[in-house]
Design a protein around this motif. Structure first.
Motif, mmCIF file in Angstrom:
data_model
loop_
_atom_site.group_PDB
_atom_site.id
_atom_site.type_symbol
_atom_site.label_atom_id
_atom_site.label_comp_id
_atom_site.label_asym_id
_atom_site.label_seq_id
_atom_site.Cartn_x
_atom_site.Cartn_y
_atom_site.Cartn_z
ATOM 1 N N ALA A 1 0.811 -1.216 0.000
ATOM 2 C CA ALA A 1 0.000 0.000 0.000
ATOM 3 C C ALA A 1 0.844 1.265 0.000
ATOM 4 N N ASP A 2 2.072 1.189 0.537
ATOM 5 C CA ASP A 2 2.908 2.387 0.625
ATOM 6 C C ASP A 2 3.732 2.630 -0.639
ATOM 7 N N THR A 3 3.555 1.804 -1.691
ATOM 8 C CA THR A 3 4.263 2.034 -2.944
ATOM 9 C C THR A 3 3.737 3.299 -3.608
ATOM 10 N N PRO A 4 4.636 4.217 -4.019
ATOM 11 C CA PRO A 4 4.167 5.459 -4.646
ATOM 12 C C PRO A 4 3.271 5.184 -5.847
ATOM 13 N N ALA A 5 2.169 5.891 -5.913
ATOM 14 C CA ALA A 5 1.226 5.699 -7.011
ATOM 15 C C ALA A 5 1.759 6.342 -8.291
ATOM 16 N N ILE A 6 1.492 5.707 -9.402
ATOM 17 C CA ILE A 6 1.819 6.285 -10.703
ATOM 18 C C ILE A 6 0.617 7.099 -11.157
ATOM 19 N N PRO A 7 0.806 8.335 -11.595
ATOM 20 C CA PRO A 7 -0.332 9.155 -12.041
ATOM 21 C C PRO A 7 -1.214 8.416 -13.045
ATOM 22 N N ALA A 8 -2.503 8.659 -12.953
ATOM 23 C CA ALA A 8 -3.483 7.911 -13.749
ATOM 24 C C ALA A 8 -3.334 8.143 -15.247
ATOM 25 N N ASP A 9 -2.735 9.262 -15.660
ATOM 26 C CA ASP A 9 -2.624 9.546 -17.089
ATOM 27 C C ASP A 9 -1.354 8.972 -17.721
ATOM 28 N N ALA A 10 -0.562 8.248 -16.936
ATOM 29 C CA ALA A 10 0.682 7.683 -17.458
ATOM 30 C C ALA A 10 0.394 6.591 -18.484
ATOM 31 N N PHE A 11 1.292 6.459 -19.454
ATOM 32 C CA PHE A 11 1.230 5.337 -20.385
ATOM 33 C C PHE A 11 2.650 4.904 -20.703
ATOM 34 N N PHE A 12 2.785 3.686 -21.267
ATOM 35 C CA PHE A 12 4.097 3.048 -21.281
ATOM 36 C C PHE A 12 4.356 2.272 -22.576
ATOM 37 N N ALA A 13 5.632 2.264 -22.966
ATOM 38 C CA ALA A 13 6.144 1.287 -23.914
ATOM 39 C C ALA A 13 6.997 0.324 -23.092
ATOM 40 N N LEU A 14 6.734 -0.964 -23.227
ATOM 41 C CA LEU A 14 7.408 -1.966 -22.397
ATOM 42 C C LEU A 14 8.050 -3.021 -23.277
ATOM 43 N N GLY A 15 9.195 -3.554 -22.821
ATOM 44 C CA GLY A 15 9.897 -4.559 -23.595
ATOM 45 C C GLY A 15 10.517 -5.635 -22.726
ATOM 46 N N HIS A 16 10.822 -6.733 -23.344
ATOM 47 C CA HIS A 16 11.458 -7.896 -22.720
ATOM 48 C C HIS A 16 12.720 -7.489 -21.953
ATOM 49 N N ASP A 17 13.027 -8.219 -20.898
ATOM 50 C CA ASP A 17 14.226 -7.991 -20.088
ATOM 51 C C ASP A 17 14.219 -6.648 -19.365
ATOM 52 N N GLY A 18 13.026 -6.074 -19.150
ATOM 53 C CA GLY A 18 12.924 -4.889 -18.301
ATOM 54 C C GLY A 18 13.059 -3.552 -18.990
ATOM 55 N N GLN A 19 12.830 -3.494 -20.311
ATOM 56 C CA GLN A 19 12.888 -2.196 -21.000
ATOM 57 C C GLN A 19 11.588 -1.427 -20.734
ATOM 58 N N SER A 20 11.705 -0.129 -20.531
ATOM 59 C CA SER A 20 10.491 0.661 -20.284
ATOM 60 C C SER A 20 10.675 2.114 -20.701
ATOM 61 N N LEU A 21 9.587 2.654 -21.213
ATOM 62 C CA LEU A 21 9.477 4.082 -21.541
ATOM 63 C C LEU A 21 8.164 4.540 -20.928
ATOM 64 N N SER A 22 8.251 5.409 -19.923
ATOM 65 C CA SER A 22 7.063 5.872 -19.196
ATOM 66 C C SER A 22 6.817 7.335 -19.533
ATOM 67 N N VAL A 23 5.591 7.639 -19.931
ATOM 68 C CA VAL A 23 5.199 9.000 -20.303
ATOM 69 C C VAL A 23 4.119 9.456 -19.329
ATOM 70 N N ILE A 24 4.359 10.588 -18.657
ATOM 71 C CA ILE A 24 3.416 11.089 -17.647
ATOM 72 C C ILE A 24 3.088 12.545 -17.966
ATOM 73 N N PRO A 25 2.067 12.795 -18.774
ATOM 74 C CA PRO A 25 1.750 14.171 -19.189
ATOM 75 C C PRO A 25 1.469 15.109 -18.026
ATOM 76 N N SER A 26 0.775 14.647 -16.993
ATOM 77 C CA SER A 26 0.419 15.527 -15.877
ATOM 78 C C SER A 26 1.633 16.015 -15.103
ATOM 79 N N LYS A 27 2.770 15.365 -15.313
ATOM 80 C CA LYS A 27 4.004 15.777 -14.637
ATOM 81 C C LYS A 27 5.047 16.308 -15.621
ATOM 82 N N ASP A 28 4.695 16.355 -16.918
ATOM 83 C CA ASP A 28 5.665 16.753 -17.954
ATOM 84 C C ASP A 28 6.900 15.859 -17.927
#
Length: 477
Positions: free
Chosen positions: A401-428
């Motif tokens: 429960a204490d894990t920081p929440a990710i803003p609801a407007d976030a979206f992601f590109a995800l890939g094998h072996d832990g690749q990630s691209l996180s886009v959060i418009p509300s935070k620029d």
């Protein structure tokens, strides 16, 4: 003694089956995987051959891969791999195209067929200090933890982190031997890049409306083939209804055969039959992106124009001069998995979507394209997927429960072996994390992204709207 004989015969048969299974199924996959991965890491990413073998091929991976022998030819820029002299596969490097997996007899002709692409002028990203409102110590602690190893034996292997705030680089970290100019694999993040390339094709008139049936020769030439009714949008939203096994642990699964055995990734994908009515069900499938790649080929005037689409439509306008998308042996772009780009270049893709498809004041993606890509696809579980972009992390709901929440407007590109691209418009914010993480517990992406997002202020427009709403509530009391 009869039972001892029976046990002996049974063991012999078991050994014969195991050995036969290895050479029939595991050896070609292992040789293909080893040759392809090592070639890309050595000649595209610039890693040492020792590191490519020990980390990218063997680390925390199937132990059967240790039975595969790899041979690196630095002069001809190839990597061949085999199992005890059998089932040899070879990956060939070509400038601007990266590495292509093929059979030894095709290697020479492939090296002589490298397309010529115009050089791409770089567009360096601006850098900026961490905003005063952000706790710099906490941010550094998060980044240090992401680069650190949780155990004595490395398992996290973070290779690059890039954070953009308001389009400028405010923080980045790189592992030893990795730099700002090192192209790194995105695996399935490639799918999100192809969402952008398809958007560019729609913007330039090459792609019809998304509700049109996709153009696939094999389907169109068959009388009454029900697959010919599948639309571009159903493919983008993973609702094609096509059969496809996405099991990476299984050497005979569709995805493994498509990437490391079949001569044509697109050919295998378009050959799959329907198992559901198009549009009626959601199923994540790497095959659907390669069906789209085949359609892109049909929409192009020539193979040269088709293979240049990523460079001309996406990499050039964004100044991604290190990025490359690799092809299969038949020349089709492996749109599901084989794009490499630097950490900053992956971040540019995210920034393009954060800016609603506008780059340097010019609209590159059609109006509404980003909104559509980041809207829940029909039938996607818990609204977790849009059109080739993830809208929620697959691990959502599995954290303390204490894990920081990710803003609801976030979206992601995800890939094998832990690749990630996180886009959060509300935070620029755009956050890139690239690495080689095969153990699920070695890196907590939700905690990483949520922790960073919590440190940055709300986008000013959102903050103003919240203030206005609060004033309205106070007035109406």
């Amino acid at each position: 003694m009869a039972w001892l004989k029976a046990i002996f015969v049974g063991l012999v048969l078991l050994i014969i089956v195991a050995v036969s299974g290895f050479f029939i199924w595991l050896a070609p996959v292992g040789a293909g995987y080893t040759a392809k991965v090592m070639c890309s890491r050595i000649f595209v990413s610039g890693l040492s051959s020792e590191r490519a073998l020990k980390e990218d091929v063997l680390a925390d991976n199937n132990p059967m891969l240790s039975l595969i022998t790899a041979n690196i030819d630095l002069r001809h820029q190839t990597v061949s791999a085999h199992a005890f002299g059998f089932r040899t596969r070879i990956a060939v490097y070509r400038p601007n195209m990266g590495c292509t997996l093929t059979n030894p007899e095709n290697a020479t002709s492939m090296q002589n067929s490298s397309p010529v692409l115009r050089p791409i002028a770089p567009q360096p990203l601006m850098t900026a200090p961490v905003p005063p409102a952000v706790d710099r110590r906490q941010l550094n602690n998060i980044l240090a933890a992401a680069m650190d190893e949780p155990e004595l034996k490395p398992s996290r292997r973070t290779r690059a982190i890039v954070i953009l705030y308001k389009g400028q680089v405010v923080a980045e970290r790189y592992a030893s031997g990795i730099s700002v100019n090192t192209p790194l694999t995105g695996w399935s993040m490639t799918k999100s890049a192809f969402s952008a390339i398809l958007g560019r094709m729609r913007m330039t008139g090459m792609l019809p409306p998304l509700n049109y049936p996709v153009s696939i020769n094999e389907w169109d030439t068959q009388p009454d083939d029900p697959r010919a009714k599948i639309t571009y949008d159903e493919l983008l939203q993973m609702r094609s209804g096509l059969e496809f096994d996405e099991s990476y642990w299984n050497p005979i699964s569709d995805v493994v055969q498509m990437l490391f055995v079949a001569p044509s990734a697109a050919g295998l994908a378009v050959s799959k039959p329907l198992v559901a009515t198009p549009g009626s069900e959601w199923q994540y499938s790497s095959g659907t992106t390669n069906v789209l790649s085949a359609a892109m080929r049909n929409l192009s005037r020539s193979i040269q124009q088709y293979q240049a689409l990523p460079a001309e439509l996406l990499f050039r306008p964004l100044g991604m001069n290190h990025a490359v998308v690799e092809t299969d042996s038949d020349g089709y772009l492996v749109a599901s998995s084989f794009m490499h780009a630097t950490g900053r270049e992956w971040a540019k893709l995210g920034q393009l979507y954060l800016q609603d498809g506008i780059w340097n004041g010019t609209r590159l993606l059609p109006e509404g394209w980003v909104t559509h890509a980041t809207s829940p696809a029909p039938h996607a579980p818990n609204g977790m997927y849009g059109a080739h972009w993830w809208l929620k992390l697959p691990s959502d709901g599995q954290h303390p429960a204490d894990t920081p929440a990710i803003p609801a407007d976030a979206f992601f590109a995800l890939g094998h072996d832990g690749q990630s691209l996180s886009v959060i418009p509300s935070k620029d914010l755009v956050i890139v994390r690239l690495g080689l993480t095969r153990k699920a517990k070695a890196f907590d992406l939700h905690k990483f992204v949520g922790g960073i997002a919590a440190l940055f202020p709300e986008h000013q427009e959102n903050a103003d709207k919240q203030d206005e709403a609060q004033e309205s509530r106070n007035t109406n009391k």
